[in-house]
Scaffold this motif. Structure first.
Motif, mmCIF file in Angstrom:
data_model
loop_
_atom_site.group_PDB
_atom_site.id
_atom_site.type_symbol
_atom_site.label_atom_id
_atom_site.label_comp_id
_atom_site.label_asym_id
_atom_site.label_seq_id
_atom_site.Cartn_x
_atom_site.Cartn_y
_atom_site.Cartn_z
ATOM 1 N N GLY A 7 -12.943 -11.871 2.555
ATOM 2 C CA GLY A 7 -13.636 -13.404 1.669
ATOM 3 C C GLY A 7 -14.511 -12.815 0.381
ATOM 4 O O GLY A 7 -14.820 -13.208 -0.562
ATOM 5 N N SER A 8 -13.817 -11.542 -0.261
ATOM 6 C CA SER A 8 -15.109 -11.201 -1.127
ATOM 7 C C SER A 8 -13.870 -11.471 -2.367
ATOM 8 O O SER A 8 -12.735 -11.147 -2.573
ATOM 9 C CB SER A 8 -15.013 -9.145 -1.458
ATOM 10 N N GLU A 9 -14.801 -11.601 -2.991
ATOM 11 C CA GLU A 9 -14.426 -12.829 -4.829
ATOM 12 C C GLU A 9 -13.787 -11.333 -5.722
ATOM 13 O O GLU A 9 -13.551 -10.600 -5.746
ATOM 14 C CB GLU A 9 -15.168 -12.631 -5.494
ATOM 15 N N LYS A 10 -12.167 -11.460 -5.923
ATOM 16 C CA LYS A 10 -11.566 -10.521 -6.735
ATOM 17 C C LYS A 10 -12.051 -10.665 -8.401
ATOM 18 O O LYS A 10 -11.386 -11.097 -9.075
ATOM 19 C CB LYS A 10 -9.998 -10.360 -6.366
ATOM 20 N N SER A 11 -12.570 -10.758 -9.109
ATOM 21 C CA SER A 11 -13.770 -10.422 -9.883
ATOM 22 C C SER A 11 -13.539 -9.546 -11.012
ATOM 23 O O SER A 11 -13.372 -9.649 -12.036
ATOM 24 C CB SER A 11 -15.133 -11.045 -10.000
ATOM 25 N N GLU A 12 -13.124 -8.614 -10.651
ATOM 26 C CA GLU A 12 -12.965 -7.754 -11.437
ATOM 27 C C GLU A 12 -11.887 -6.866 -12.370
ATOM 28 O O GLU A 12 -10.700 -7.346 -11.737
ATOM 29 C CB GLU A 12 -13.561 -5.959 -11.082
ATOM 30 N N GLU A 13 -11.374 -6.285 -13.776
ATOM 31 C CA GLU A 13 -10.137 -6.503 -14.152
ATOM 32 C C GLU A 13 -9.272 -5.387 -13.367
ATOM 33 O O GLU A 13 -10.131 -4.179 -13.382
ATOM 34 C CB GLU A 13 -10.071 -6.637 -15.791
ATOM 35 N N PRO A 14 -7.989 -5.272 -13.262
ATOM 36 C CA PRO A 14 -7.396 -4.274 -12.807
ATOM 37 C C PRO A 14 -7.771 -2.569 -13.119
ATOM 38 O O PRO A 14 -7.349 -3.175 -14.905
ATOM 39 C CB PRO A 14 -6.007 -4.263 -13.198
ATOM 40 N N THR A 15 -7.313 -1.709 -12.852
ATOM 41 C CA THR A 15 -8.076 -0.324 -13.656
ATOM 42 C C THR A 15 -6.740 0.031 -14.181
ATOM 43 O O THR A 15 -5.720 -0.520 -13.476
ATOM 44 C CB THR A 15 -9.044 0.511 -12.782
ATOM 45 N N GLN A 16 -6.744 1.295 -14.646
ATOM 46 C CA GLN A 16 -5.397 1.312 -14.838
ATOM 47 C C GLN A 16 -4.553 2.116 -14.334
ATOM 48 O O GLN A 16 -3.145 1.949 -14.004
ATOM 49 C CB GLN A 16 -5.302 2.976 -16.646
ATOM 50 N N LYS A 17 -5.560 2.525 -12.904
ATOM 51 C CA LYS A 17 -4.615 3.126 -11.657
ATOM 52 C C LYS A 17 -3.766 1.786 -10.918
ATOM 53 O O LYS A 17 -2.408 2.302 -10.314
ATOM 54 C CB LYS A 17 -5.499 4.034 -10.935
ATOM 55 N N LYS A 18 -4.532 1.128 -10.882
ATOM 56 C CA LYS A 18 -3.394 0.061 -10.597
ATOM 57 C C LYS A 18 -2.632 -0.892 -11.271
ATOM 58 O O LYS A 18 -1.718 -0.719 -10.462
ATOM 59 C CB LYS A 18 -4.897 -1.413 -10.196
ATOM 60 N N LEU A 19 -2.421 -0.638 -11.938
ATOM 61 C CA LEU A 19 -1.542 -1.502 -13.502
ATOM 62 C C LEU A 19 -0.439 -0.452 -12.983
ATOM 63 O O LEU A 19 0.287 -0.692 -12.883
ATOM 64 C CB LEU A 19 -2.229 -1.382 -14.465
ATOM 65 N N ASP A 20 -0.819 1.139 -13.425
ATOM 66 C CA ASP A 20 -0.089 2.407 -12.892
ATOM 67 C C ASP A 20 1.044 1.822 -11.748
ATOM 68 O O ASP A 20 1.947 2.653 -11.657
ATOM 69 C CB ASP A 20 -0.600 4.282 -12.929
ATOM 70 N N ASP A 21 0.297 1.704 -10.267
ATOM 71 C CA ASP A 21 0.286 2.026 -9.107
ATOM 72 C C ASP A 21 1.327 0.192 -9.160
ATOM 73 O O ASP A 21 2.078 0.152 -8.618
ATOM 74 C CB ASP A 21 -0.965 1.895 -7.922
ATOM 75 N N ALA A 22 0.624 -0.209 -9.252
ATOM 76 C CA ALA A 22 1.603 -1.577 -9.429
ATOM 77 C C ALA A 22 3.080 -1.378 -10.020
ATOM 78 O O ALA A 22 3.536 -2.452 -9.574
ATOM 79 C CB ALA A 22 1.035 -2.713 -10.068
ATOM 80 N N ARG A 23 3.119 -0.383 -10.666
ATOM 81 C CA ARG A 23 4.284 -0.581 -12.086
ATOM 82 C C ARG A 23 5.353 0.109 -11.413
ATOM 83 O O ARG A 23 6.492 -0.278 -11.260
ATOM 84 C CB ARG A 23 4.162 0.043 -13.245
ATOM 85 N N GLU A 24 4.805 0.754 -10.037
ATOM 86 C CA GLU A 24 5.250 2.027 -9.166
ATOM 87 C C GLU A 24 6.049 1.150 -8.623
ATOM 88 O O GLU A 24 7.448 1.473 -7.502
ATOM 89 C CB GLU A 24 4.337 3.346 -9.451
ATOM 90 N N LYS A 25 5.540 0.301 -7.496
ATOM 91 C CA LYS A 25 6.235 -0.705 -7.055
ATOM 92 C C LYS A 25 7.076 -1.173 -7.902
ATOM 93 O O LYS A 25 7.122 -2.461 -7.468
ATOM 94 C CB LYS A 25 4.780 -1.528 -6.547
ATOM 95 N N GLY A 26 6.880 -2.057 -9.211
ATOM 96 C CA GLY A 26 8.235 -2.664 -9.638
ATOM 97 C C GLY A 26 7.735 -3.846 -10.034
ATOM 98 O O GLY A 26 8.375 -4.734 -10.441
#
Length: 374
Positions: A7-26
């Motif tokens: 229920g917590s809001e996703k209000s924060e922009e993704p960090t560089q680590k989050k973007l890099d991890d997402a790229r590794e997952k395709g």
């Protein structure tokens, strides 16, 4: 605004680590409409530039296919050879077009999210085989949005195609009464124009889809404040743990320092706030070295160890403060304090050898003004 499972809001922009991890997952932004637009537009440009040559080759291919010598018609081997030659000629004719399309198909997806090859994206997932999850995906908001987008794209392309056929209706009818060569050339021209019209309609679709895909990708990767904090802890380390590690390191350093105090030749004090343990061996050292230093409680410990080991203590407040703020442990004393320290050491050596020593004004030793502290 997107919400997490708790229920917590996703209000924060993704960090560089989050973007890099997402790229590794395709998980990168992709726009199928952009790829379709570039392929259609490239086909139109190719046909516009080289369509005439291709049409001429096609006419030649058709001519060879329907007009040949009588002996070829009655000789199966010659007929097979002719068919093979025509097939190869057709392949050579369309090969440049196919190569261009393959290159565009490989390059165009990388324009939005860059090149990415992820083995994790290829790995089989049990959730994809679950029929319940599949039904949920079919009726999800994203699936309905994709369906609406497909209908809108179909309607737009159909509208553009209708306009093209409306304005080209007479030309299309005229193809039936034109000689074969002229009809083929004319139909090729109409095909190129149709490609251009379709590309214009897809340009509108891609102009809407590309920003949407970027926004949707960013939305999916948004983080809650707690996730940002947890990631920071993982990268920088838990502040409490790091603080504890620093504390242990300080304690170990202090224990090592205290173990060296019995080796000192003199303890220079403030007399109560500062204590500096000095050692100088003329045979093995070029300059006096600081073995330990401390203030308040640490200074009291140094004085206690000095008393237990009968080490001479000298009250020289200005020198004690100057050494504390300008010298380093296990390092030679600063050059500008050599004269003041030499006076203290001479007093100590004289006291050890004779039991008495000349009186020295330790409160007024030669200390540079920039090293004096109150």
């Amino acid at each position: 605004m997107a919400e997490n499972a708790d229920g917590s809001e996703k209000s924060e922009e993704p960090t560089q680590k989050k973007l890099d991890d997402a790229r590794e997952k395709g998980q990168i932004p992709r726009s199928k409409e952009l790829t379709t637009l570039l392929m259609t537009l490239s086909a139109a440009i190719f046909m516009l530039m080289y369509g005439g040559f291709m049409m001429q080759d096609f006419i030649d291919l058709m001519t060879k296919g329907i007009s040949f010598d009588r002996d070829v018609a009655f000789d199966s081997q010659k007929m097979i050879d002719l068919m093979i030659a025509l097939i190869l000629q057709g392949i050579y004719m369309i090969l440049p077009f196919i190569l261009v399309m393959v290159i565009i198909a490989l390059i165009s997806p990388t324009l939005l999210g860059g090149w990415s090859f992820s083995t994790k994206a290829l790995a089989p997932k049990a959730s994809k085989l679950n029929p319940v999850s599949g039904i949920k995906r079919m009726f999800s908001v994203k699936a309905l949005l994709e369906l609406a987008k497909a209908f809108a794209k179909f309607a737009l392309v159909m509208t553009m195609a209708t306009f093209f056929l409306y304005f080209s209706f007479n030309e299309v009818l005229q193809l039936g009464i034109e000689p074969l060569k002229f009809a083929l050339a004319h139909s090729g021209s109409l095909i190129v124009e149709a490609f251009i019209f379709v590309s214009l309609s897809l340009l509108i679709v891609a102009a809407i889809d590309v920003p949407f895909q970027l926004w949707d990708h960013n939305k999916q990767l948004k983080m809650t404040k707690q996730e940002v904090k947890e990631e920071y802890k993982q990268q920088e380390g838990n502040p409490e743990v790091k603080g504890r590690i620093r504390q242990v390191q300080r304690e170990m350093s202090q224990r090592r320092m205290m173990q060296k105090v019995p080796e000192a030749d003199v303890i220079i004090t403030n007399p109560t706030h500062y204590a500096i343990a000095l050692k100088y061996d003329p045979e093995s050292m070029q300059e006096p070295v600081i073995l330990a230093m401390g203030v308040d409680f640490m200074a009291a410990q140094i004085r206690t160890i000095a008393k237990e080991n009968n080490i001479t203590m000298v009250e020289a407040p200005p020198l004690a403060r100057a050494l504390y703020y300008n010298a380093e442990i296990d390092r030679p004393i600063p050059y500008d304090l050599f004269k003041a320290v030499a006076a203290v050491l001479a007093y100590v050596y004289q006291l050890k050898e004779t039991g008495t020593a000349d009186k020295v004004d330790f409160a007024n030793l030669a200390i540079p003004a920039d090293m004096k502290t109150e």
